[in-house]
Write a protein that holds these residues in place. Structure first.
Motif, PDB file in Angstrom:
ATOM      1  N   THR A  18      -8.249   5.068  17.899  1.00 34.88           N
ATOM      2  CA  THR A  18      -7.663   4.641  19.172  1.00 34.88           C
ATOM      3  C   THR A  18      -6.249   4.125  18.922  1.00 34.88           C
ATOM      4  N   PRO A  19      -5.300   4.473  19.747  1.00 30.08           N
ATOM      5  CA  PRO A  19      -3.924   3.959  19.534  1.00 30.08           C
ATOM      6  C   PRO A  19      -3.909   2.438  19.396  1.00 30.08           C
ATOM      7  N   ALA A  20      -3.223   1.954  18.375  1.00 35.77           N
ATOM      8  CA  ALA A  20      -3.215   0.521  18.102  1.00 35.77           C
ATOM      9  C   ALA A  20      -2.370  -0.234  19.098  1.00 35.77           C
ATOM     10  N   PRO A  21      -2.851  -1.369  19.617  1.00 35.09           N
ATOM     11  CA  PRO A  21      -2.033  -2.183  20.526  1.00 35.09           C
ATOM     12  C   PRO A  21      -0.880  -2.827  19.765  1.00 35.09           C
ATOM     13  N   VAL A  22       0.263  -2.885  20.403  1.00 35.34           N
ATOM     14  CA  VAL A  22       1.475  -3.442  19.786  1.00 35.34           C
ATOM     15  C   VAL A  22       2.139  -4.365  20.809  1.00 35.34           C
ATOM     16  N   ASN A  23       2.530  -5.561  20.360  1.00 35.07           N
ATOM     17  CA  ASN A  23       3.269  -6.462  21.264  1.00 35.07           C
ATOM     18  C   ASN A  23       4.579  -6.947  20.637  1.00 35.07           C
ATOM     19  N   CYS A  24       5.194  -6.070  19.836  1.00 35.38           N
ATOM     20  CA  CYS A  24       6.456  -6.432  19.173  1.00 35.38           C
ATOM     21  C   CYS A  24       7.554  -6.776  20.173  1.00 35.38           C
ATOM     22  N   ALA A  25       7.520  -6.153  21.326  1.00 38.72           N
ATOM     23  CA  ALA A  25       8.584  -6.397  22.305  1.00 38.72           C
ATOM     24  C   ALA A  25       8.503  -7.777  22.929  1.00 38.72           C
ATOM     25  N   ALA A  26       7.344  -8.408  22.850  1.00 41.26           N
ATOM     26  CA  ALA A  26       7.174  -9.735  23.457  1.00 41.26           C
ATOM     27  C   ALA A  26       6.177 -10.542  22.618  1.00 41.26           C
ATOM     28  N   LEU A  27       6.586 -10.880  21.399  1.00 42.59           N
ATOM     29  CA  LEU A  27       5.703 -11.660  20.536  1.00 42.59           C
ATOM     30  C   LEU A  27       5.435 -13.036  21.148  1.00 42.59           C
ATOM     31  N   PRO A  28       4.183 -13.487  21.147  1.00 40.67           N
ATOM     32  CA  PRO A  28       3.879 -14.809  21.716  1.00 40.67           C
ATOM     33  C   PRO A  28       4.448 -15.938  20.866  1.00 40.67           C
ATOM     34  N   THR A  78     -13.029  -1.728  14.797  1.00 36.36           N
ATOM     35  CA  THR A  78     -13.780  -0.551  15.259  1.00 36.36           C
ATOM     36  C   THR A  78     -12.866   0.446  15.967  1.00 36.36           C
ATOM     37  N   ASP A  79     -11.931  -0.041  16.748  1.00 38.18           N
ATOM     38  CA  ASP A  79     -10.987   0.846  17.431  1.00 38.18           C
ATOM     39  C   ASP A  79     -10.097   1.598  16.438  1.00 38.18           C
ATOM     40  N   ARG A  80      -9.721   0.951  15.349  1.00 38.26           N
ATOM     41  CA  ARG A  80      -8.889   1.642  14.356  1.00 38.26           C
ATOM     42  C   ARG A  80      -9.681   2.765  13.680  1.00 38.26           C
ATOM     43  N   LEU A  81     -10.968   2.544  13.485  1.00 45.39           N
ATOM     44  CA  LEU A  81     -11.811   3.574  12.879  1.00 45.39           C
ATOM     45  C   LEU A  81     -12.031   4.739  13.830  1.00 45.39           C
ATOM     46  N   ALA A  82     -11.908   4.488  15.130  1.00 44.90           N
ATOM     47  CA  ALA A  82     -12.043   5.541  16.134  1.00 44.90           C
ATOM     48  C   ALA A  82     -10.712   6.224  16.423  1.00 44.90           C
ATOM     49  N   GLN A 137       0.797  -1.229   0.000  1.00 43.27           N
ATOM     50  CA  GLN A 137       0.000   0.000   0.000  1.00 43.27           C
ATOM     51  C   GLN A 137       0.834   1.285   0.000  1.00 43.27           C
ATOM     52  N   PRO A 138       1.924   1.399   0.774  1.00 42.94           N
ATOM     53  CA  PRO A 138       2.664   2.663   0.771  1.00 42.94           C
ATOM     54  C   PRO A 138       3.179   3.077  -0.603  1.00 42.94           C
ATOM     55  N   SER A 139       3.534   2.116  -1.451  1.00 48.14           N
ATOM     56  CA  SER A 139       4.051   2.446  -2.777  1.00 48.14           C
ATOM     57  C   SER A 139       2.994   2.321  -3.874  1.00 48.14           C
ATOM     58  N   TYR A 140       2.054   1.379  -3.707  1.00 44.12           N
ATOM     59  CA  TYR A 140       1.083   1.116  -4.775  1.00 44.12           C
ATOM     60  C   TYR A 140      -0.166   1.975  -4.661  1.00 44.12           C
ATOM     61  N   ALA A 141      -0.653   2.202  -3.454  1.00 43.83           N
ATOM     62  CA  ALA A 141      -1.893   2.966  -3.263  1.00 43.83           C
ATOM     63  C   ALA A 141      -1.766   3.885  -2.056  1.00 43.83           C
ATOM     64  N   PRO A 142      -0.787   4.813  -2.088  1.00 42.83           N
ATOM     65  CA  PRO A 142      -0.545   5.652  -0.905  1.00 42.83           C
ATOM     66  C   PRO A 142      -1.684   6.615  -0.598  1.00 42.83           C
ATOM     67  N   GLU A 143      -2.552   6.856  -1.596  1.00 39.33           N
ATOM     68  CA  GLU A 143      -3.645   7.804  -1.379  1.00 39.33           C
ATOM     69  C   GLU A 143      -4.785   7.223  -0.552  1.00 39.33           C
ATOM     70  N   LEU A 144      -4.842   5.914  -0.409  1.00 35.19           N
ATOM     71  CA  LEU A 144      -5.923   5.301   0.354  1.00 35.19           C
ATOM     72  C   LEU A 144      -5.772   5.596   1.839  1.00 35.19           C
ATOM     73  N   ASN A 145      -6.881   5.895   2.479  1.00 34.55           N
ATOM     74  CA  ASN A 145      -6.904   6.159   3.916  1.00 34.55           C
ATOM     75  C   ASN A 145      -7.104   4.829   4.654  1.00 34.55           C
ATOM     76  N   VAL A 146      -6.075   3.997   4.623  1.00 29.88           N
ATOM     77  CA  VAL A 146      -6.145   2.677   5.258  1.00 29.88           C
ATOM     78  C   VAL A 146      -5.908   2.841   6.757  1.00 29.88           C
ATOM     79  N   ARG A 147      -6.903   2.453   7.542  1.00 29.25           N
ATOM     80  CA  ARG A 147      -6.800   2.591   8.993  1.00 29.25           C
ATOM     81  C   ARG A 147      -6.142   1.379   9.645  1.00 29.25           C
ATOM     82  N   GLY A 148      -6.150   0.261   8.964  1.00 32.02           N
ATOM     83  CA  GLY A 148      -5.539  -0.919   9.542  1.00 32.02           C
ATOM     84  C   GLY A 148      -5.772  -2.133   8.665  1.00 32.02           C
ATOM     85  N   ALA A 149      -5.023  -3.193   8.957  1.00 29.97           N
ATOM     86  CA  ALA A 149      -5.146  -4.450   8.213  1.00 29.97           C
ATOM     87  C   ALA A 149      -5.325  -5.588   9.202  1.00 29.97           C
ATOM     88  N   TYR A 150      -6.418  -6.330   9.045  1.00 35.07           N
ATOM     89  CA  TYR A 150      -6.625  -7.546   9.834  1.00 35.07           C
ATOM     90  C   TYR A 150      -6.143  -8.719   8.991  1.00 35.07           C
TER      91      TYR A 150
END
Length: 426
Positions: free
Chosen positions: A416-426, A410-414, A221-234
């Protein structure tokens, strides 16, 4: 490229076969050669038509709560050449009561097959499809689509490349799936009468094959469709690449058609690999590839009649994974399909069952994206039991994935700061 695809099928089977008739509910005129040869810019709408009313999931009354429109739209293939994709836009009858304006969910369907009747839009209108002699395919995506529509979210469902136009569907091709999904979002936003604008919020969504497509779209998306207002990817249960899929699936009951779909797609997209495959496959292997064109998922019929282990497909007795590794052309083509080469710039939620055989590779992709600075949350669901066979852990995990994905979306559309667990991936 299209004529090359047909020639390759002839090489493998000795019989010319064109696998590109119209999908269910698509006007036959959409499959005329000109439609695929002269598309416009990515996401440009080439044709629209009212679609068959989509059925509701079993156990639910009536039809899906939406008005359906079939769209032929422009996209690009794995070599960045123009092509045409067909999809279905679903306008919900429910009001959107969430934060901000109504969002558009660009939905990527899961694995269904390599025939036009298996196209996600066609399967949504059928829900269950029987293909003789023994295969029954269930369009499980309709459950998630129902869930999204009931919240008032609009859904744009892509049929991927070569399902609604002549050609061979290139199963698990990273770029074409990602392009098809991003251009589906562009087309959905451009559809007249929807109230959308170019800045309307978009969510990328998919499980299994659809999870790989959503992941690829997020990477591109950043290079192919940067104009899209993508709020998140599930990204649910994604195969990280076709080579990894083959390595972990080879020999399992019912998986032979999917491996054949991968090889058919690689040969169609990369003509330089055809001689390598033709030399490596014996008559059994060639027959399985030929038989899989036009087949929907399930694999039950194939299990009764064909060997599932690819060591019995090759002249050398080696598995297909070894054939790929020993061929520079094949290895190069397969390496290009693997996720993880770049990091998304939007929040990503990756869901996978901890007992899924694909989980270690999924965790690896999460780590790669985290290393690239992407805001990633990886959920490793330990509640899904370990199962193999026609119903596997991977299949079962789709159902809990639906209920956990909606609050995150729904939280991404609001905002809301996205939860991140990069520091301790399960």
């Amino acid at each position: 490229m299209k004529s090359g695809k047909r020639a390759w099928i002839a090489v493998l089977s000795g019989t010319l076969m064109v696998a590109g008739v119209a999908t269910v509910a698509a006007p036959s005129a959409w499959t005329q050669p000109g439609a695929a040869q002269s598309p416009g810019a990515g996401g440009e709408i080439l044709r629209t038509d009212a679609a068959q009313q989509a059925a509701a999931p079993p156990g639910l009354p009536g039809t899906l709560p939406a008005r359906a429109t079939r769209i032929a739209y422009a996209s690009t293939d794995t070599h960045d050449n123009p092509t045409t994709v067909v999809g279905t836009y679903l306008e919900p009858t429910a009001r959107w009561t969430g934060p901000g304006e109504r969002p558009l969910v660009a939905y990527a369907g899961g694995t269904q097959g390599q025939g036009p009747e298996c196209a996600p839009s066609a399967m949504v209108s059928q829900v269950i499809r029987f293909q003789p002699p023994a295969d029954v395919v269930f369009q499980y995506d309709v459950l998630a689509i129902q869930h999204l529509l009931s919240q008032g979210m609009a859904v744009m469902l892509t049929d991927y490349h070569d399902f609604g136009v002549p050609g061979v569907h290139n199963f698990l091709n990273r770029k074409t799936q990602g392009h098809a999904l991003l251009d589906a979002a562009r087309a959905g936003l451009r559809l007249p009468g929807t109230g959308f604008t170019p800045a309307s919020p978009v969510v990328l969504y998919g499980y299994s094959q659809g999870g790989m497509a959503a992941a690829a779209a997020a990477e591109l998306q950043p290079s192919y469709a940067p104009e899209l207002n993508v709020r998140g990817a599930y990204v649910g249960g994604p195969p990280v690449g076709p080579a990894e899929y083959i390595a972990r699936s080879d020999g399992l009951p019912g998986v032979a058609p999917a491996i054949a779909w991968i090889l058919n797609g690689i040969a169609a997209d990369y003509p330089e690999t055809r001689p390598e495959l033709d030399a490596a496959l014996n008559n059994t292997g060639k027959a399985i590839l030929h038989e899989s064109i036009g087949k929907c998922g399930g694999g039950l019929s194939n299990t009764f009649t064909r060997p599932q282990n690819t060591t019995q497909w090759t002249t050398s007795g080696q598995p297909i994974t070894a054939v790929i590794q020993n061929s520079p052309e094949l290895k190069k083509a397969f390496d290009q399909q693997r996720l993880g080469g770049s990091a998304p710039s939007v929040p990503v939620r990756i869901y996978a069952a901890r007992n899924d055989d694909f989980y270690p590779a999924v965790r690896g992709i999460a780590a790669s994206w985290c290393g690239g600075g992407a805001p990633v949350q990886l959920q490793a669901d330990t509640s899904v039991p370990s199962m193999t066979g026609f119903i596997s852990t991977h299949d079962l995990a789709f159902f809990p994935s639906m209920t956990t994905s909606l609050p995150w979306v729904t939280d991404r559309l609001a905002d809301t700061p996205a939860p991140v667990n990069c520091a301790a991936l399960p």
